[in-house]
Design a protein around this motif. Sequence first.
Motif, PDB file in Angstrom:
ATOM      1  N   MET A  27       0.824  -1.210   0.000  1.00 39.95           N
ATOM      2  CA  MET A  27       0.000   0.000   0.000  1.00 39.95           C
ATOM      3  C   MET A  27       0.860   1.262   0.000  1.00 39.95           C
ATOM      4  O   MET A  27       0.556   2.224  -0.704  1.00 39.95           O
ATOM      5  N   VAL A  28       1.918   1.272   0.778  1.00 42.23           N
ATOM      6  CA  VAL A  28       2.801   2.439   0.831  1.00 42.23           C
ATOM      7  C   VAL A  28       3.478   2.647  -0.522  1.00 42.23           C
ATOM      8  O   VAL A  28       3.539   3.776  -1.036  1.00 42.23           O
ATOM      9  N   ALA A  29       3.969   1.570  -1.129  1.00 46.01           N
ATOM     10  CA  ALA A  29       4.600   1.681  -2.442  1.00 46.01           C
ATOM     11  C   ALA A  29       3.601   2.158  -3.489  1.00 46.01           C
ATOM     12  O   ALA A  29       3.925   2.991  -4.343  1.00 46.01           O
ATOM     13  N   SER A  30       2.383   1.661  -3.387  1.00 51.05           N
ATOM     14  CA  SER A  30       1.334   2.083  -4.320  1.00 51.05           C
ATOM     15  C   SER A  30       1.013   3.561  -4.157  1.00 51.05           C
ATOM     16  O   SER A  30       0.846   4.289  -5.150  1.00 51.05           O
ATOM     17  N   GLN A  31       0.937   4.026  -2.937  1.00 55.55           N
ATOM     18  CA  GLN A  31       0.660   5.438  -2.688  1.00 55.55           C
ATOM     19  C   GLN A  31       1.822   6.320  -3.139  1.00 55.55           C
ATOM     20  O   GLN A  31       1.602   7.415  -3.669  1.00 55.55           O
ATOM     21  N   LYS A  32       3.050   5.863  -2.936  1.00 52.89           N
ATOM     22  CA  LYS A  32       4.209   6.620  -3.423  1.00 52.89           C
ATOM     23  C   LYS A  32       4.127   6.780  -4.936  1.00 52.89           C
ATOM     24  O   LYS A  32       4.370   7.867  -5.467  1.00 52.89           O
ATOM     25  N   ALA A  33       3.798   5.692  -5.620  1.00 55.58           N
ATOM     26  CA  ALA A  33       3.681   5.740  -7.079  1.00 55.58           C
ATOM     27  C   ALA A  33       2.556   6.680  -7.488  1.00 55.58           C
ATOM     28  O   ALA A  33       2.705   7.468  -8.429  1.00 55.58           O
ATOM     29  N   ASN A  34       1.451   6.619  -6.779  1.00 54.62           N
ATOM     30  CA  ASN A  34       0.304   7.479  -7.081  1.00 54.62           C
ATOM     31  C   ASN A  34       0.645   8.953  -6.878  1.00 54.62           C
ATOM     32  O   ASN A  34       0.355   9.796  -7.735  1.00 54.62           O
ATOM     33  N   VAL A  35       1.272   9.272  -5.775  1.00 47.27           N
ATOM     34  CA  VAL A  35       1.623  10.665  -5.470  1.00 47.27           C
ATOM     35  C   VAL A  35       2.653  11.187  -6.466  1.00 47.27           C
ATOM     36  O   VAL A  35       2.532  12.319  -6.960  1.00 47.27           O
ATOM     37  N   SER A  36       3.646  10.384  -6.798  1.00 46.13           N
ATOM     38  CA  SER A  36       4.661  10.851  -7.746  1.00 46.13           C
ATOM     39  C   SER A  36       4.066  11.046  -9.139  1.00 46.13           C
ATOM     40  O   SER A  36       4.403  12.013  -9.825  1.00 46.13           O
ATOM     41  N   PHE A  37       3.153  10.166  -9.545  1.00 48.01           N
ATOM     42  CA  PHE A  37       2.510  10.330 -10.845  1.00 48.01           C
ATOM     43  C   PHE A  37       1.627  11.573 -10.857  1.00 48.01           C
ATOM     44  O   PHE A  37       1.636  12.346 -11.824  1.00 48.01           O
TER      45      PHE A  37
END
Length: 116
Positions: free
Chosen positions: A84-94
């Motif tokens: 979930m944290v990795a997914s959110q990092k990817a979402n925020v950076s995108f």
Amino acid sequence: MSDSMRVDQILSQIRSIRQEATGRMPGVAEKIGENQAGSSVSNTSFSEMLTDSVKAVSETQKSAASLAESFERGDKNISLAEVMVASQKANVSFTAMVEVRNKMIDAYQEVMRMSV
């Protein structure tokens, strides 16, 4: 540890990551050589910096997808929180990259509207 406490911890991690990533692209500050005082020295072109930033966002997304895939296959070393944290990092950076793109398009359109 109860499920509600684990969820609260995950949510707080996600919030802190969002706050940390708000308004900046991953790797950009390091790329332009920003020091502690806040001044910057740039030896790279804007296009190189932009390309590196897009590559960093891509790598973040690939990493998140890889973690999710491993978790789905049942890898015991990967927790749902990490996914979930990795997914959110990817979402925020995108999202940050899209906002930068939007600002660049707005600036270009503004320059094109100027009369010489």
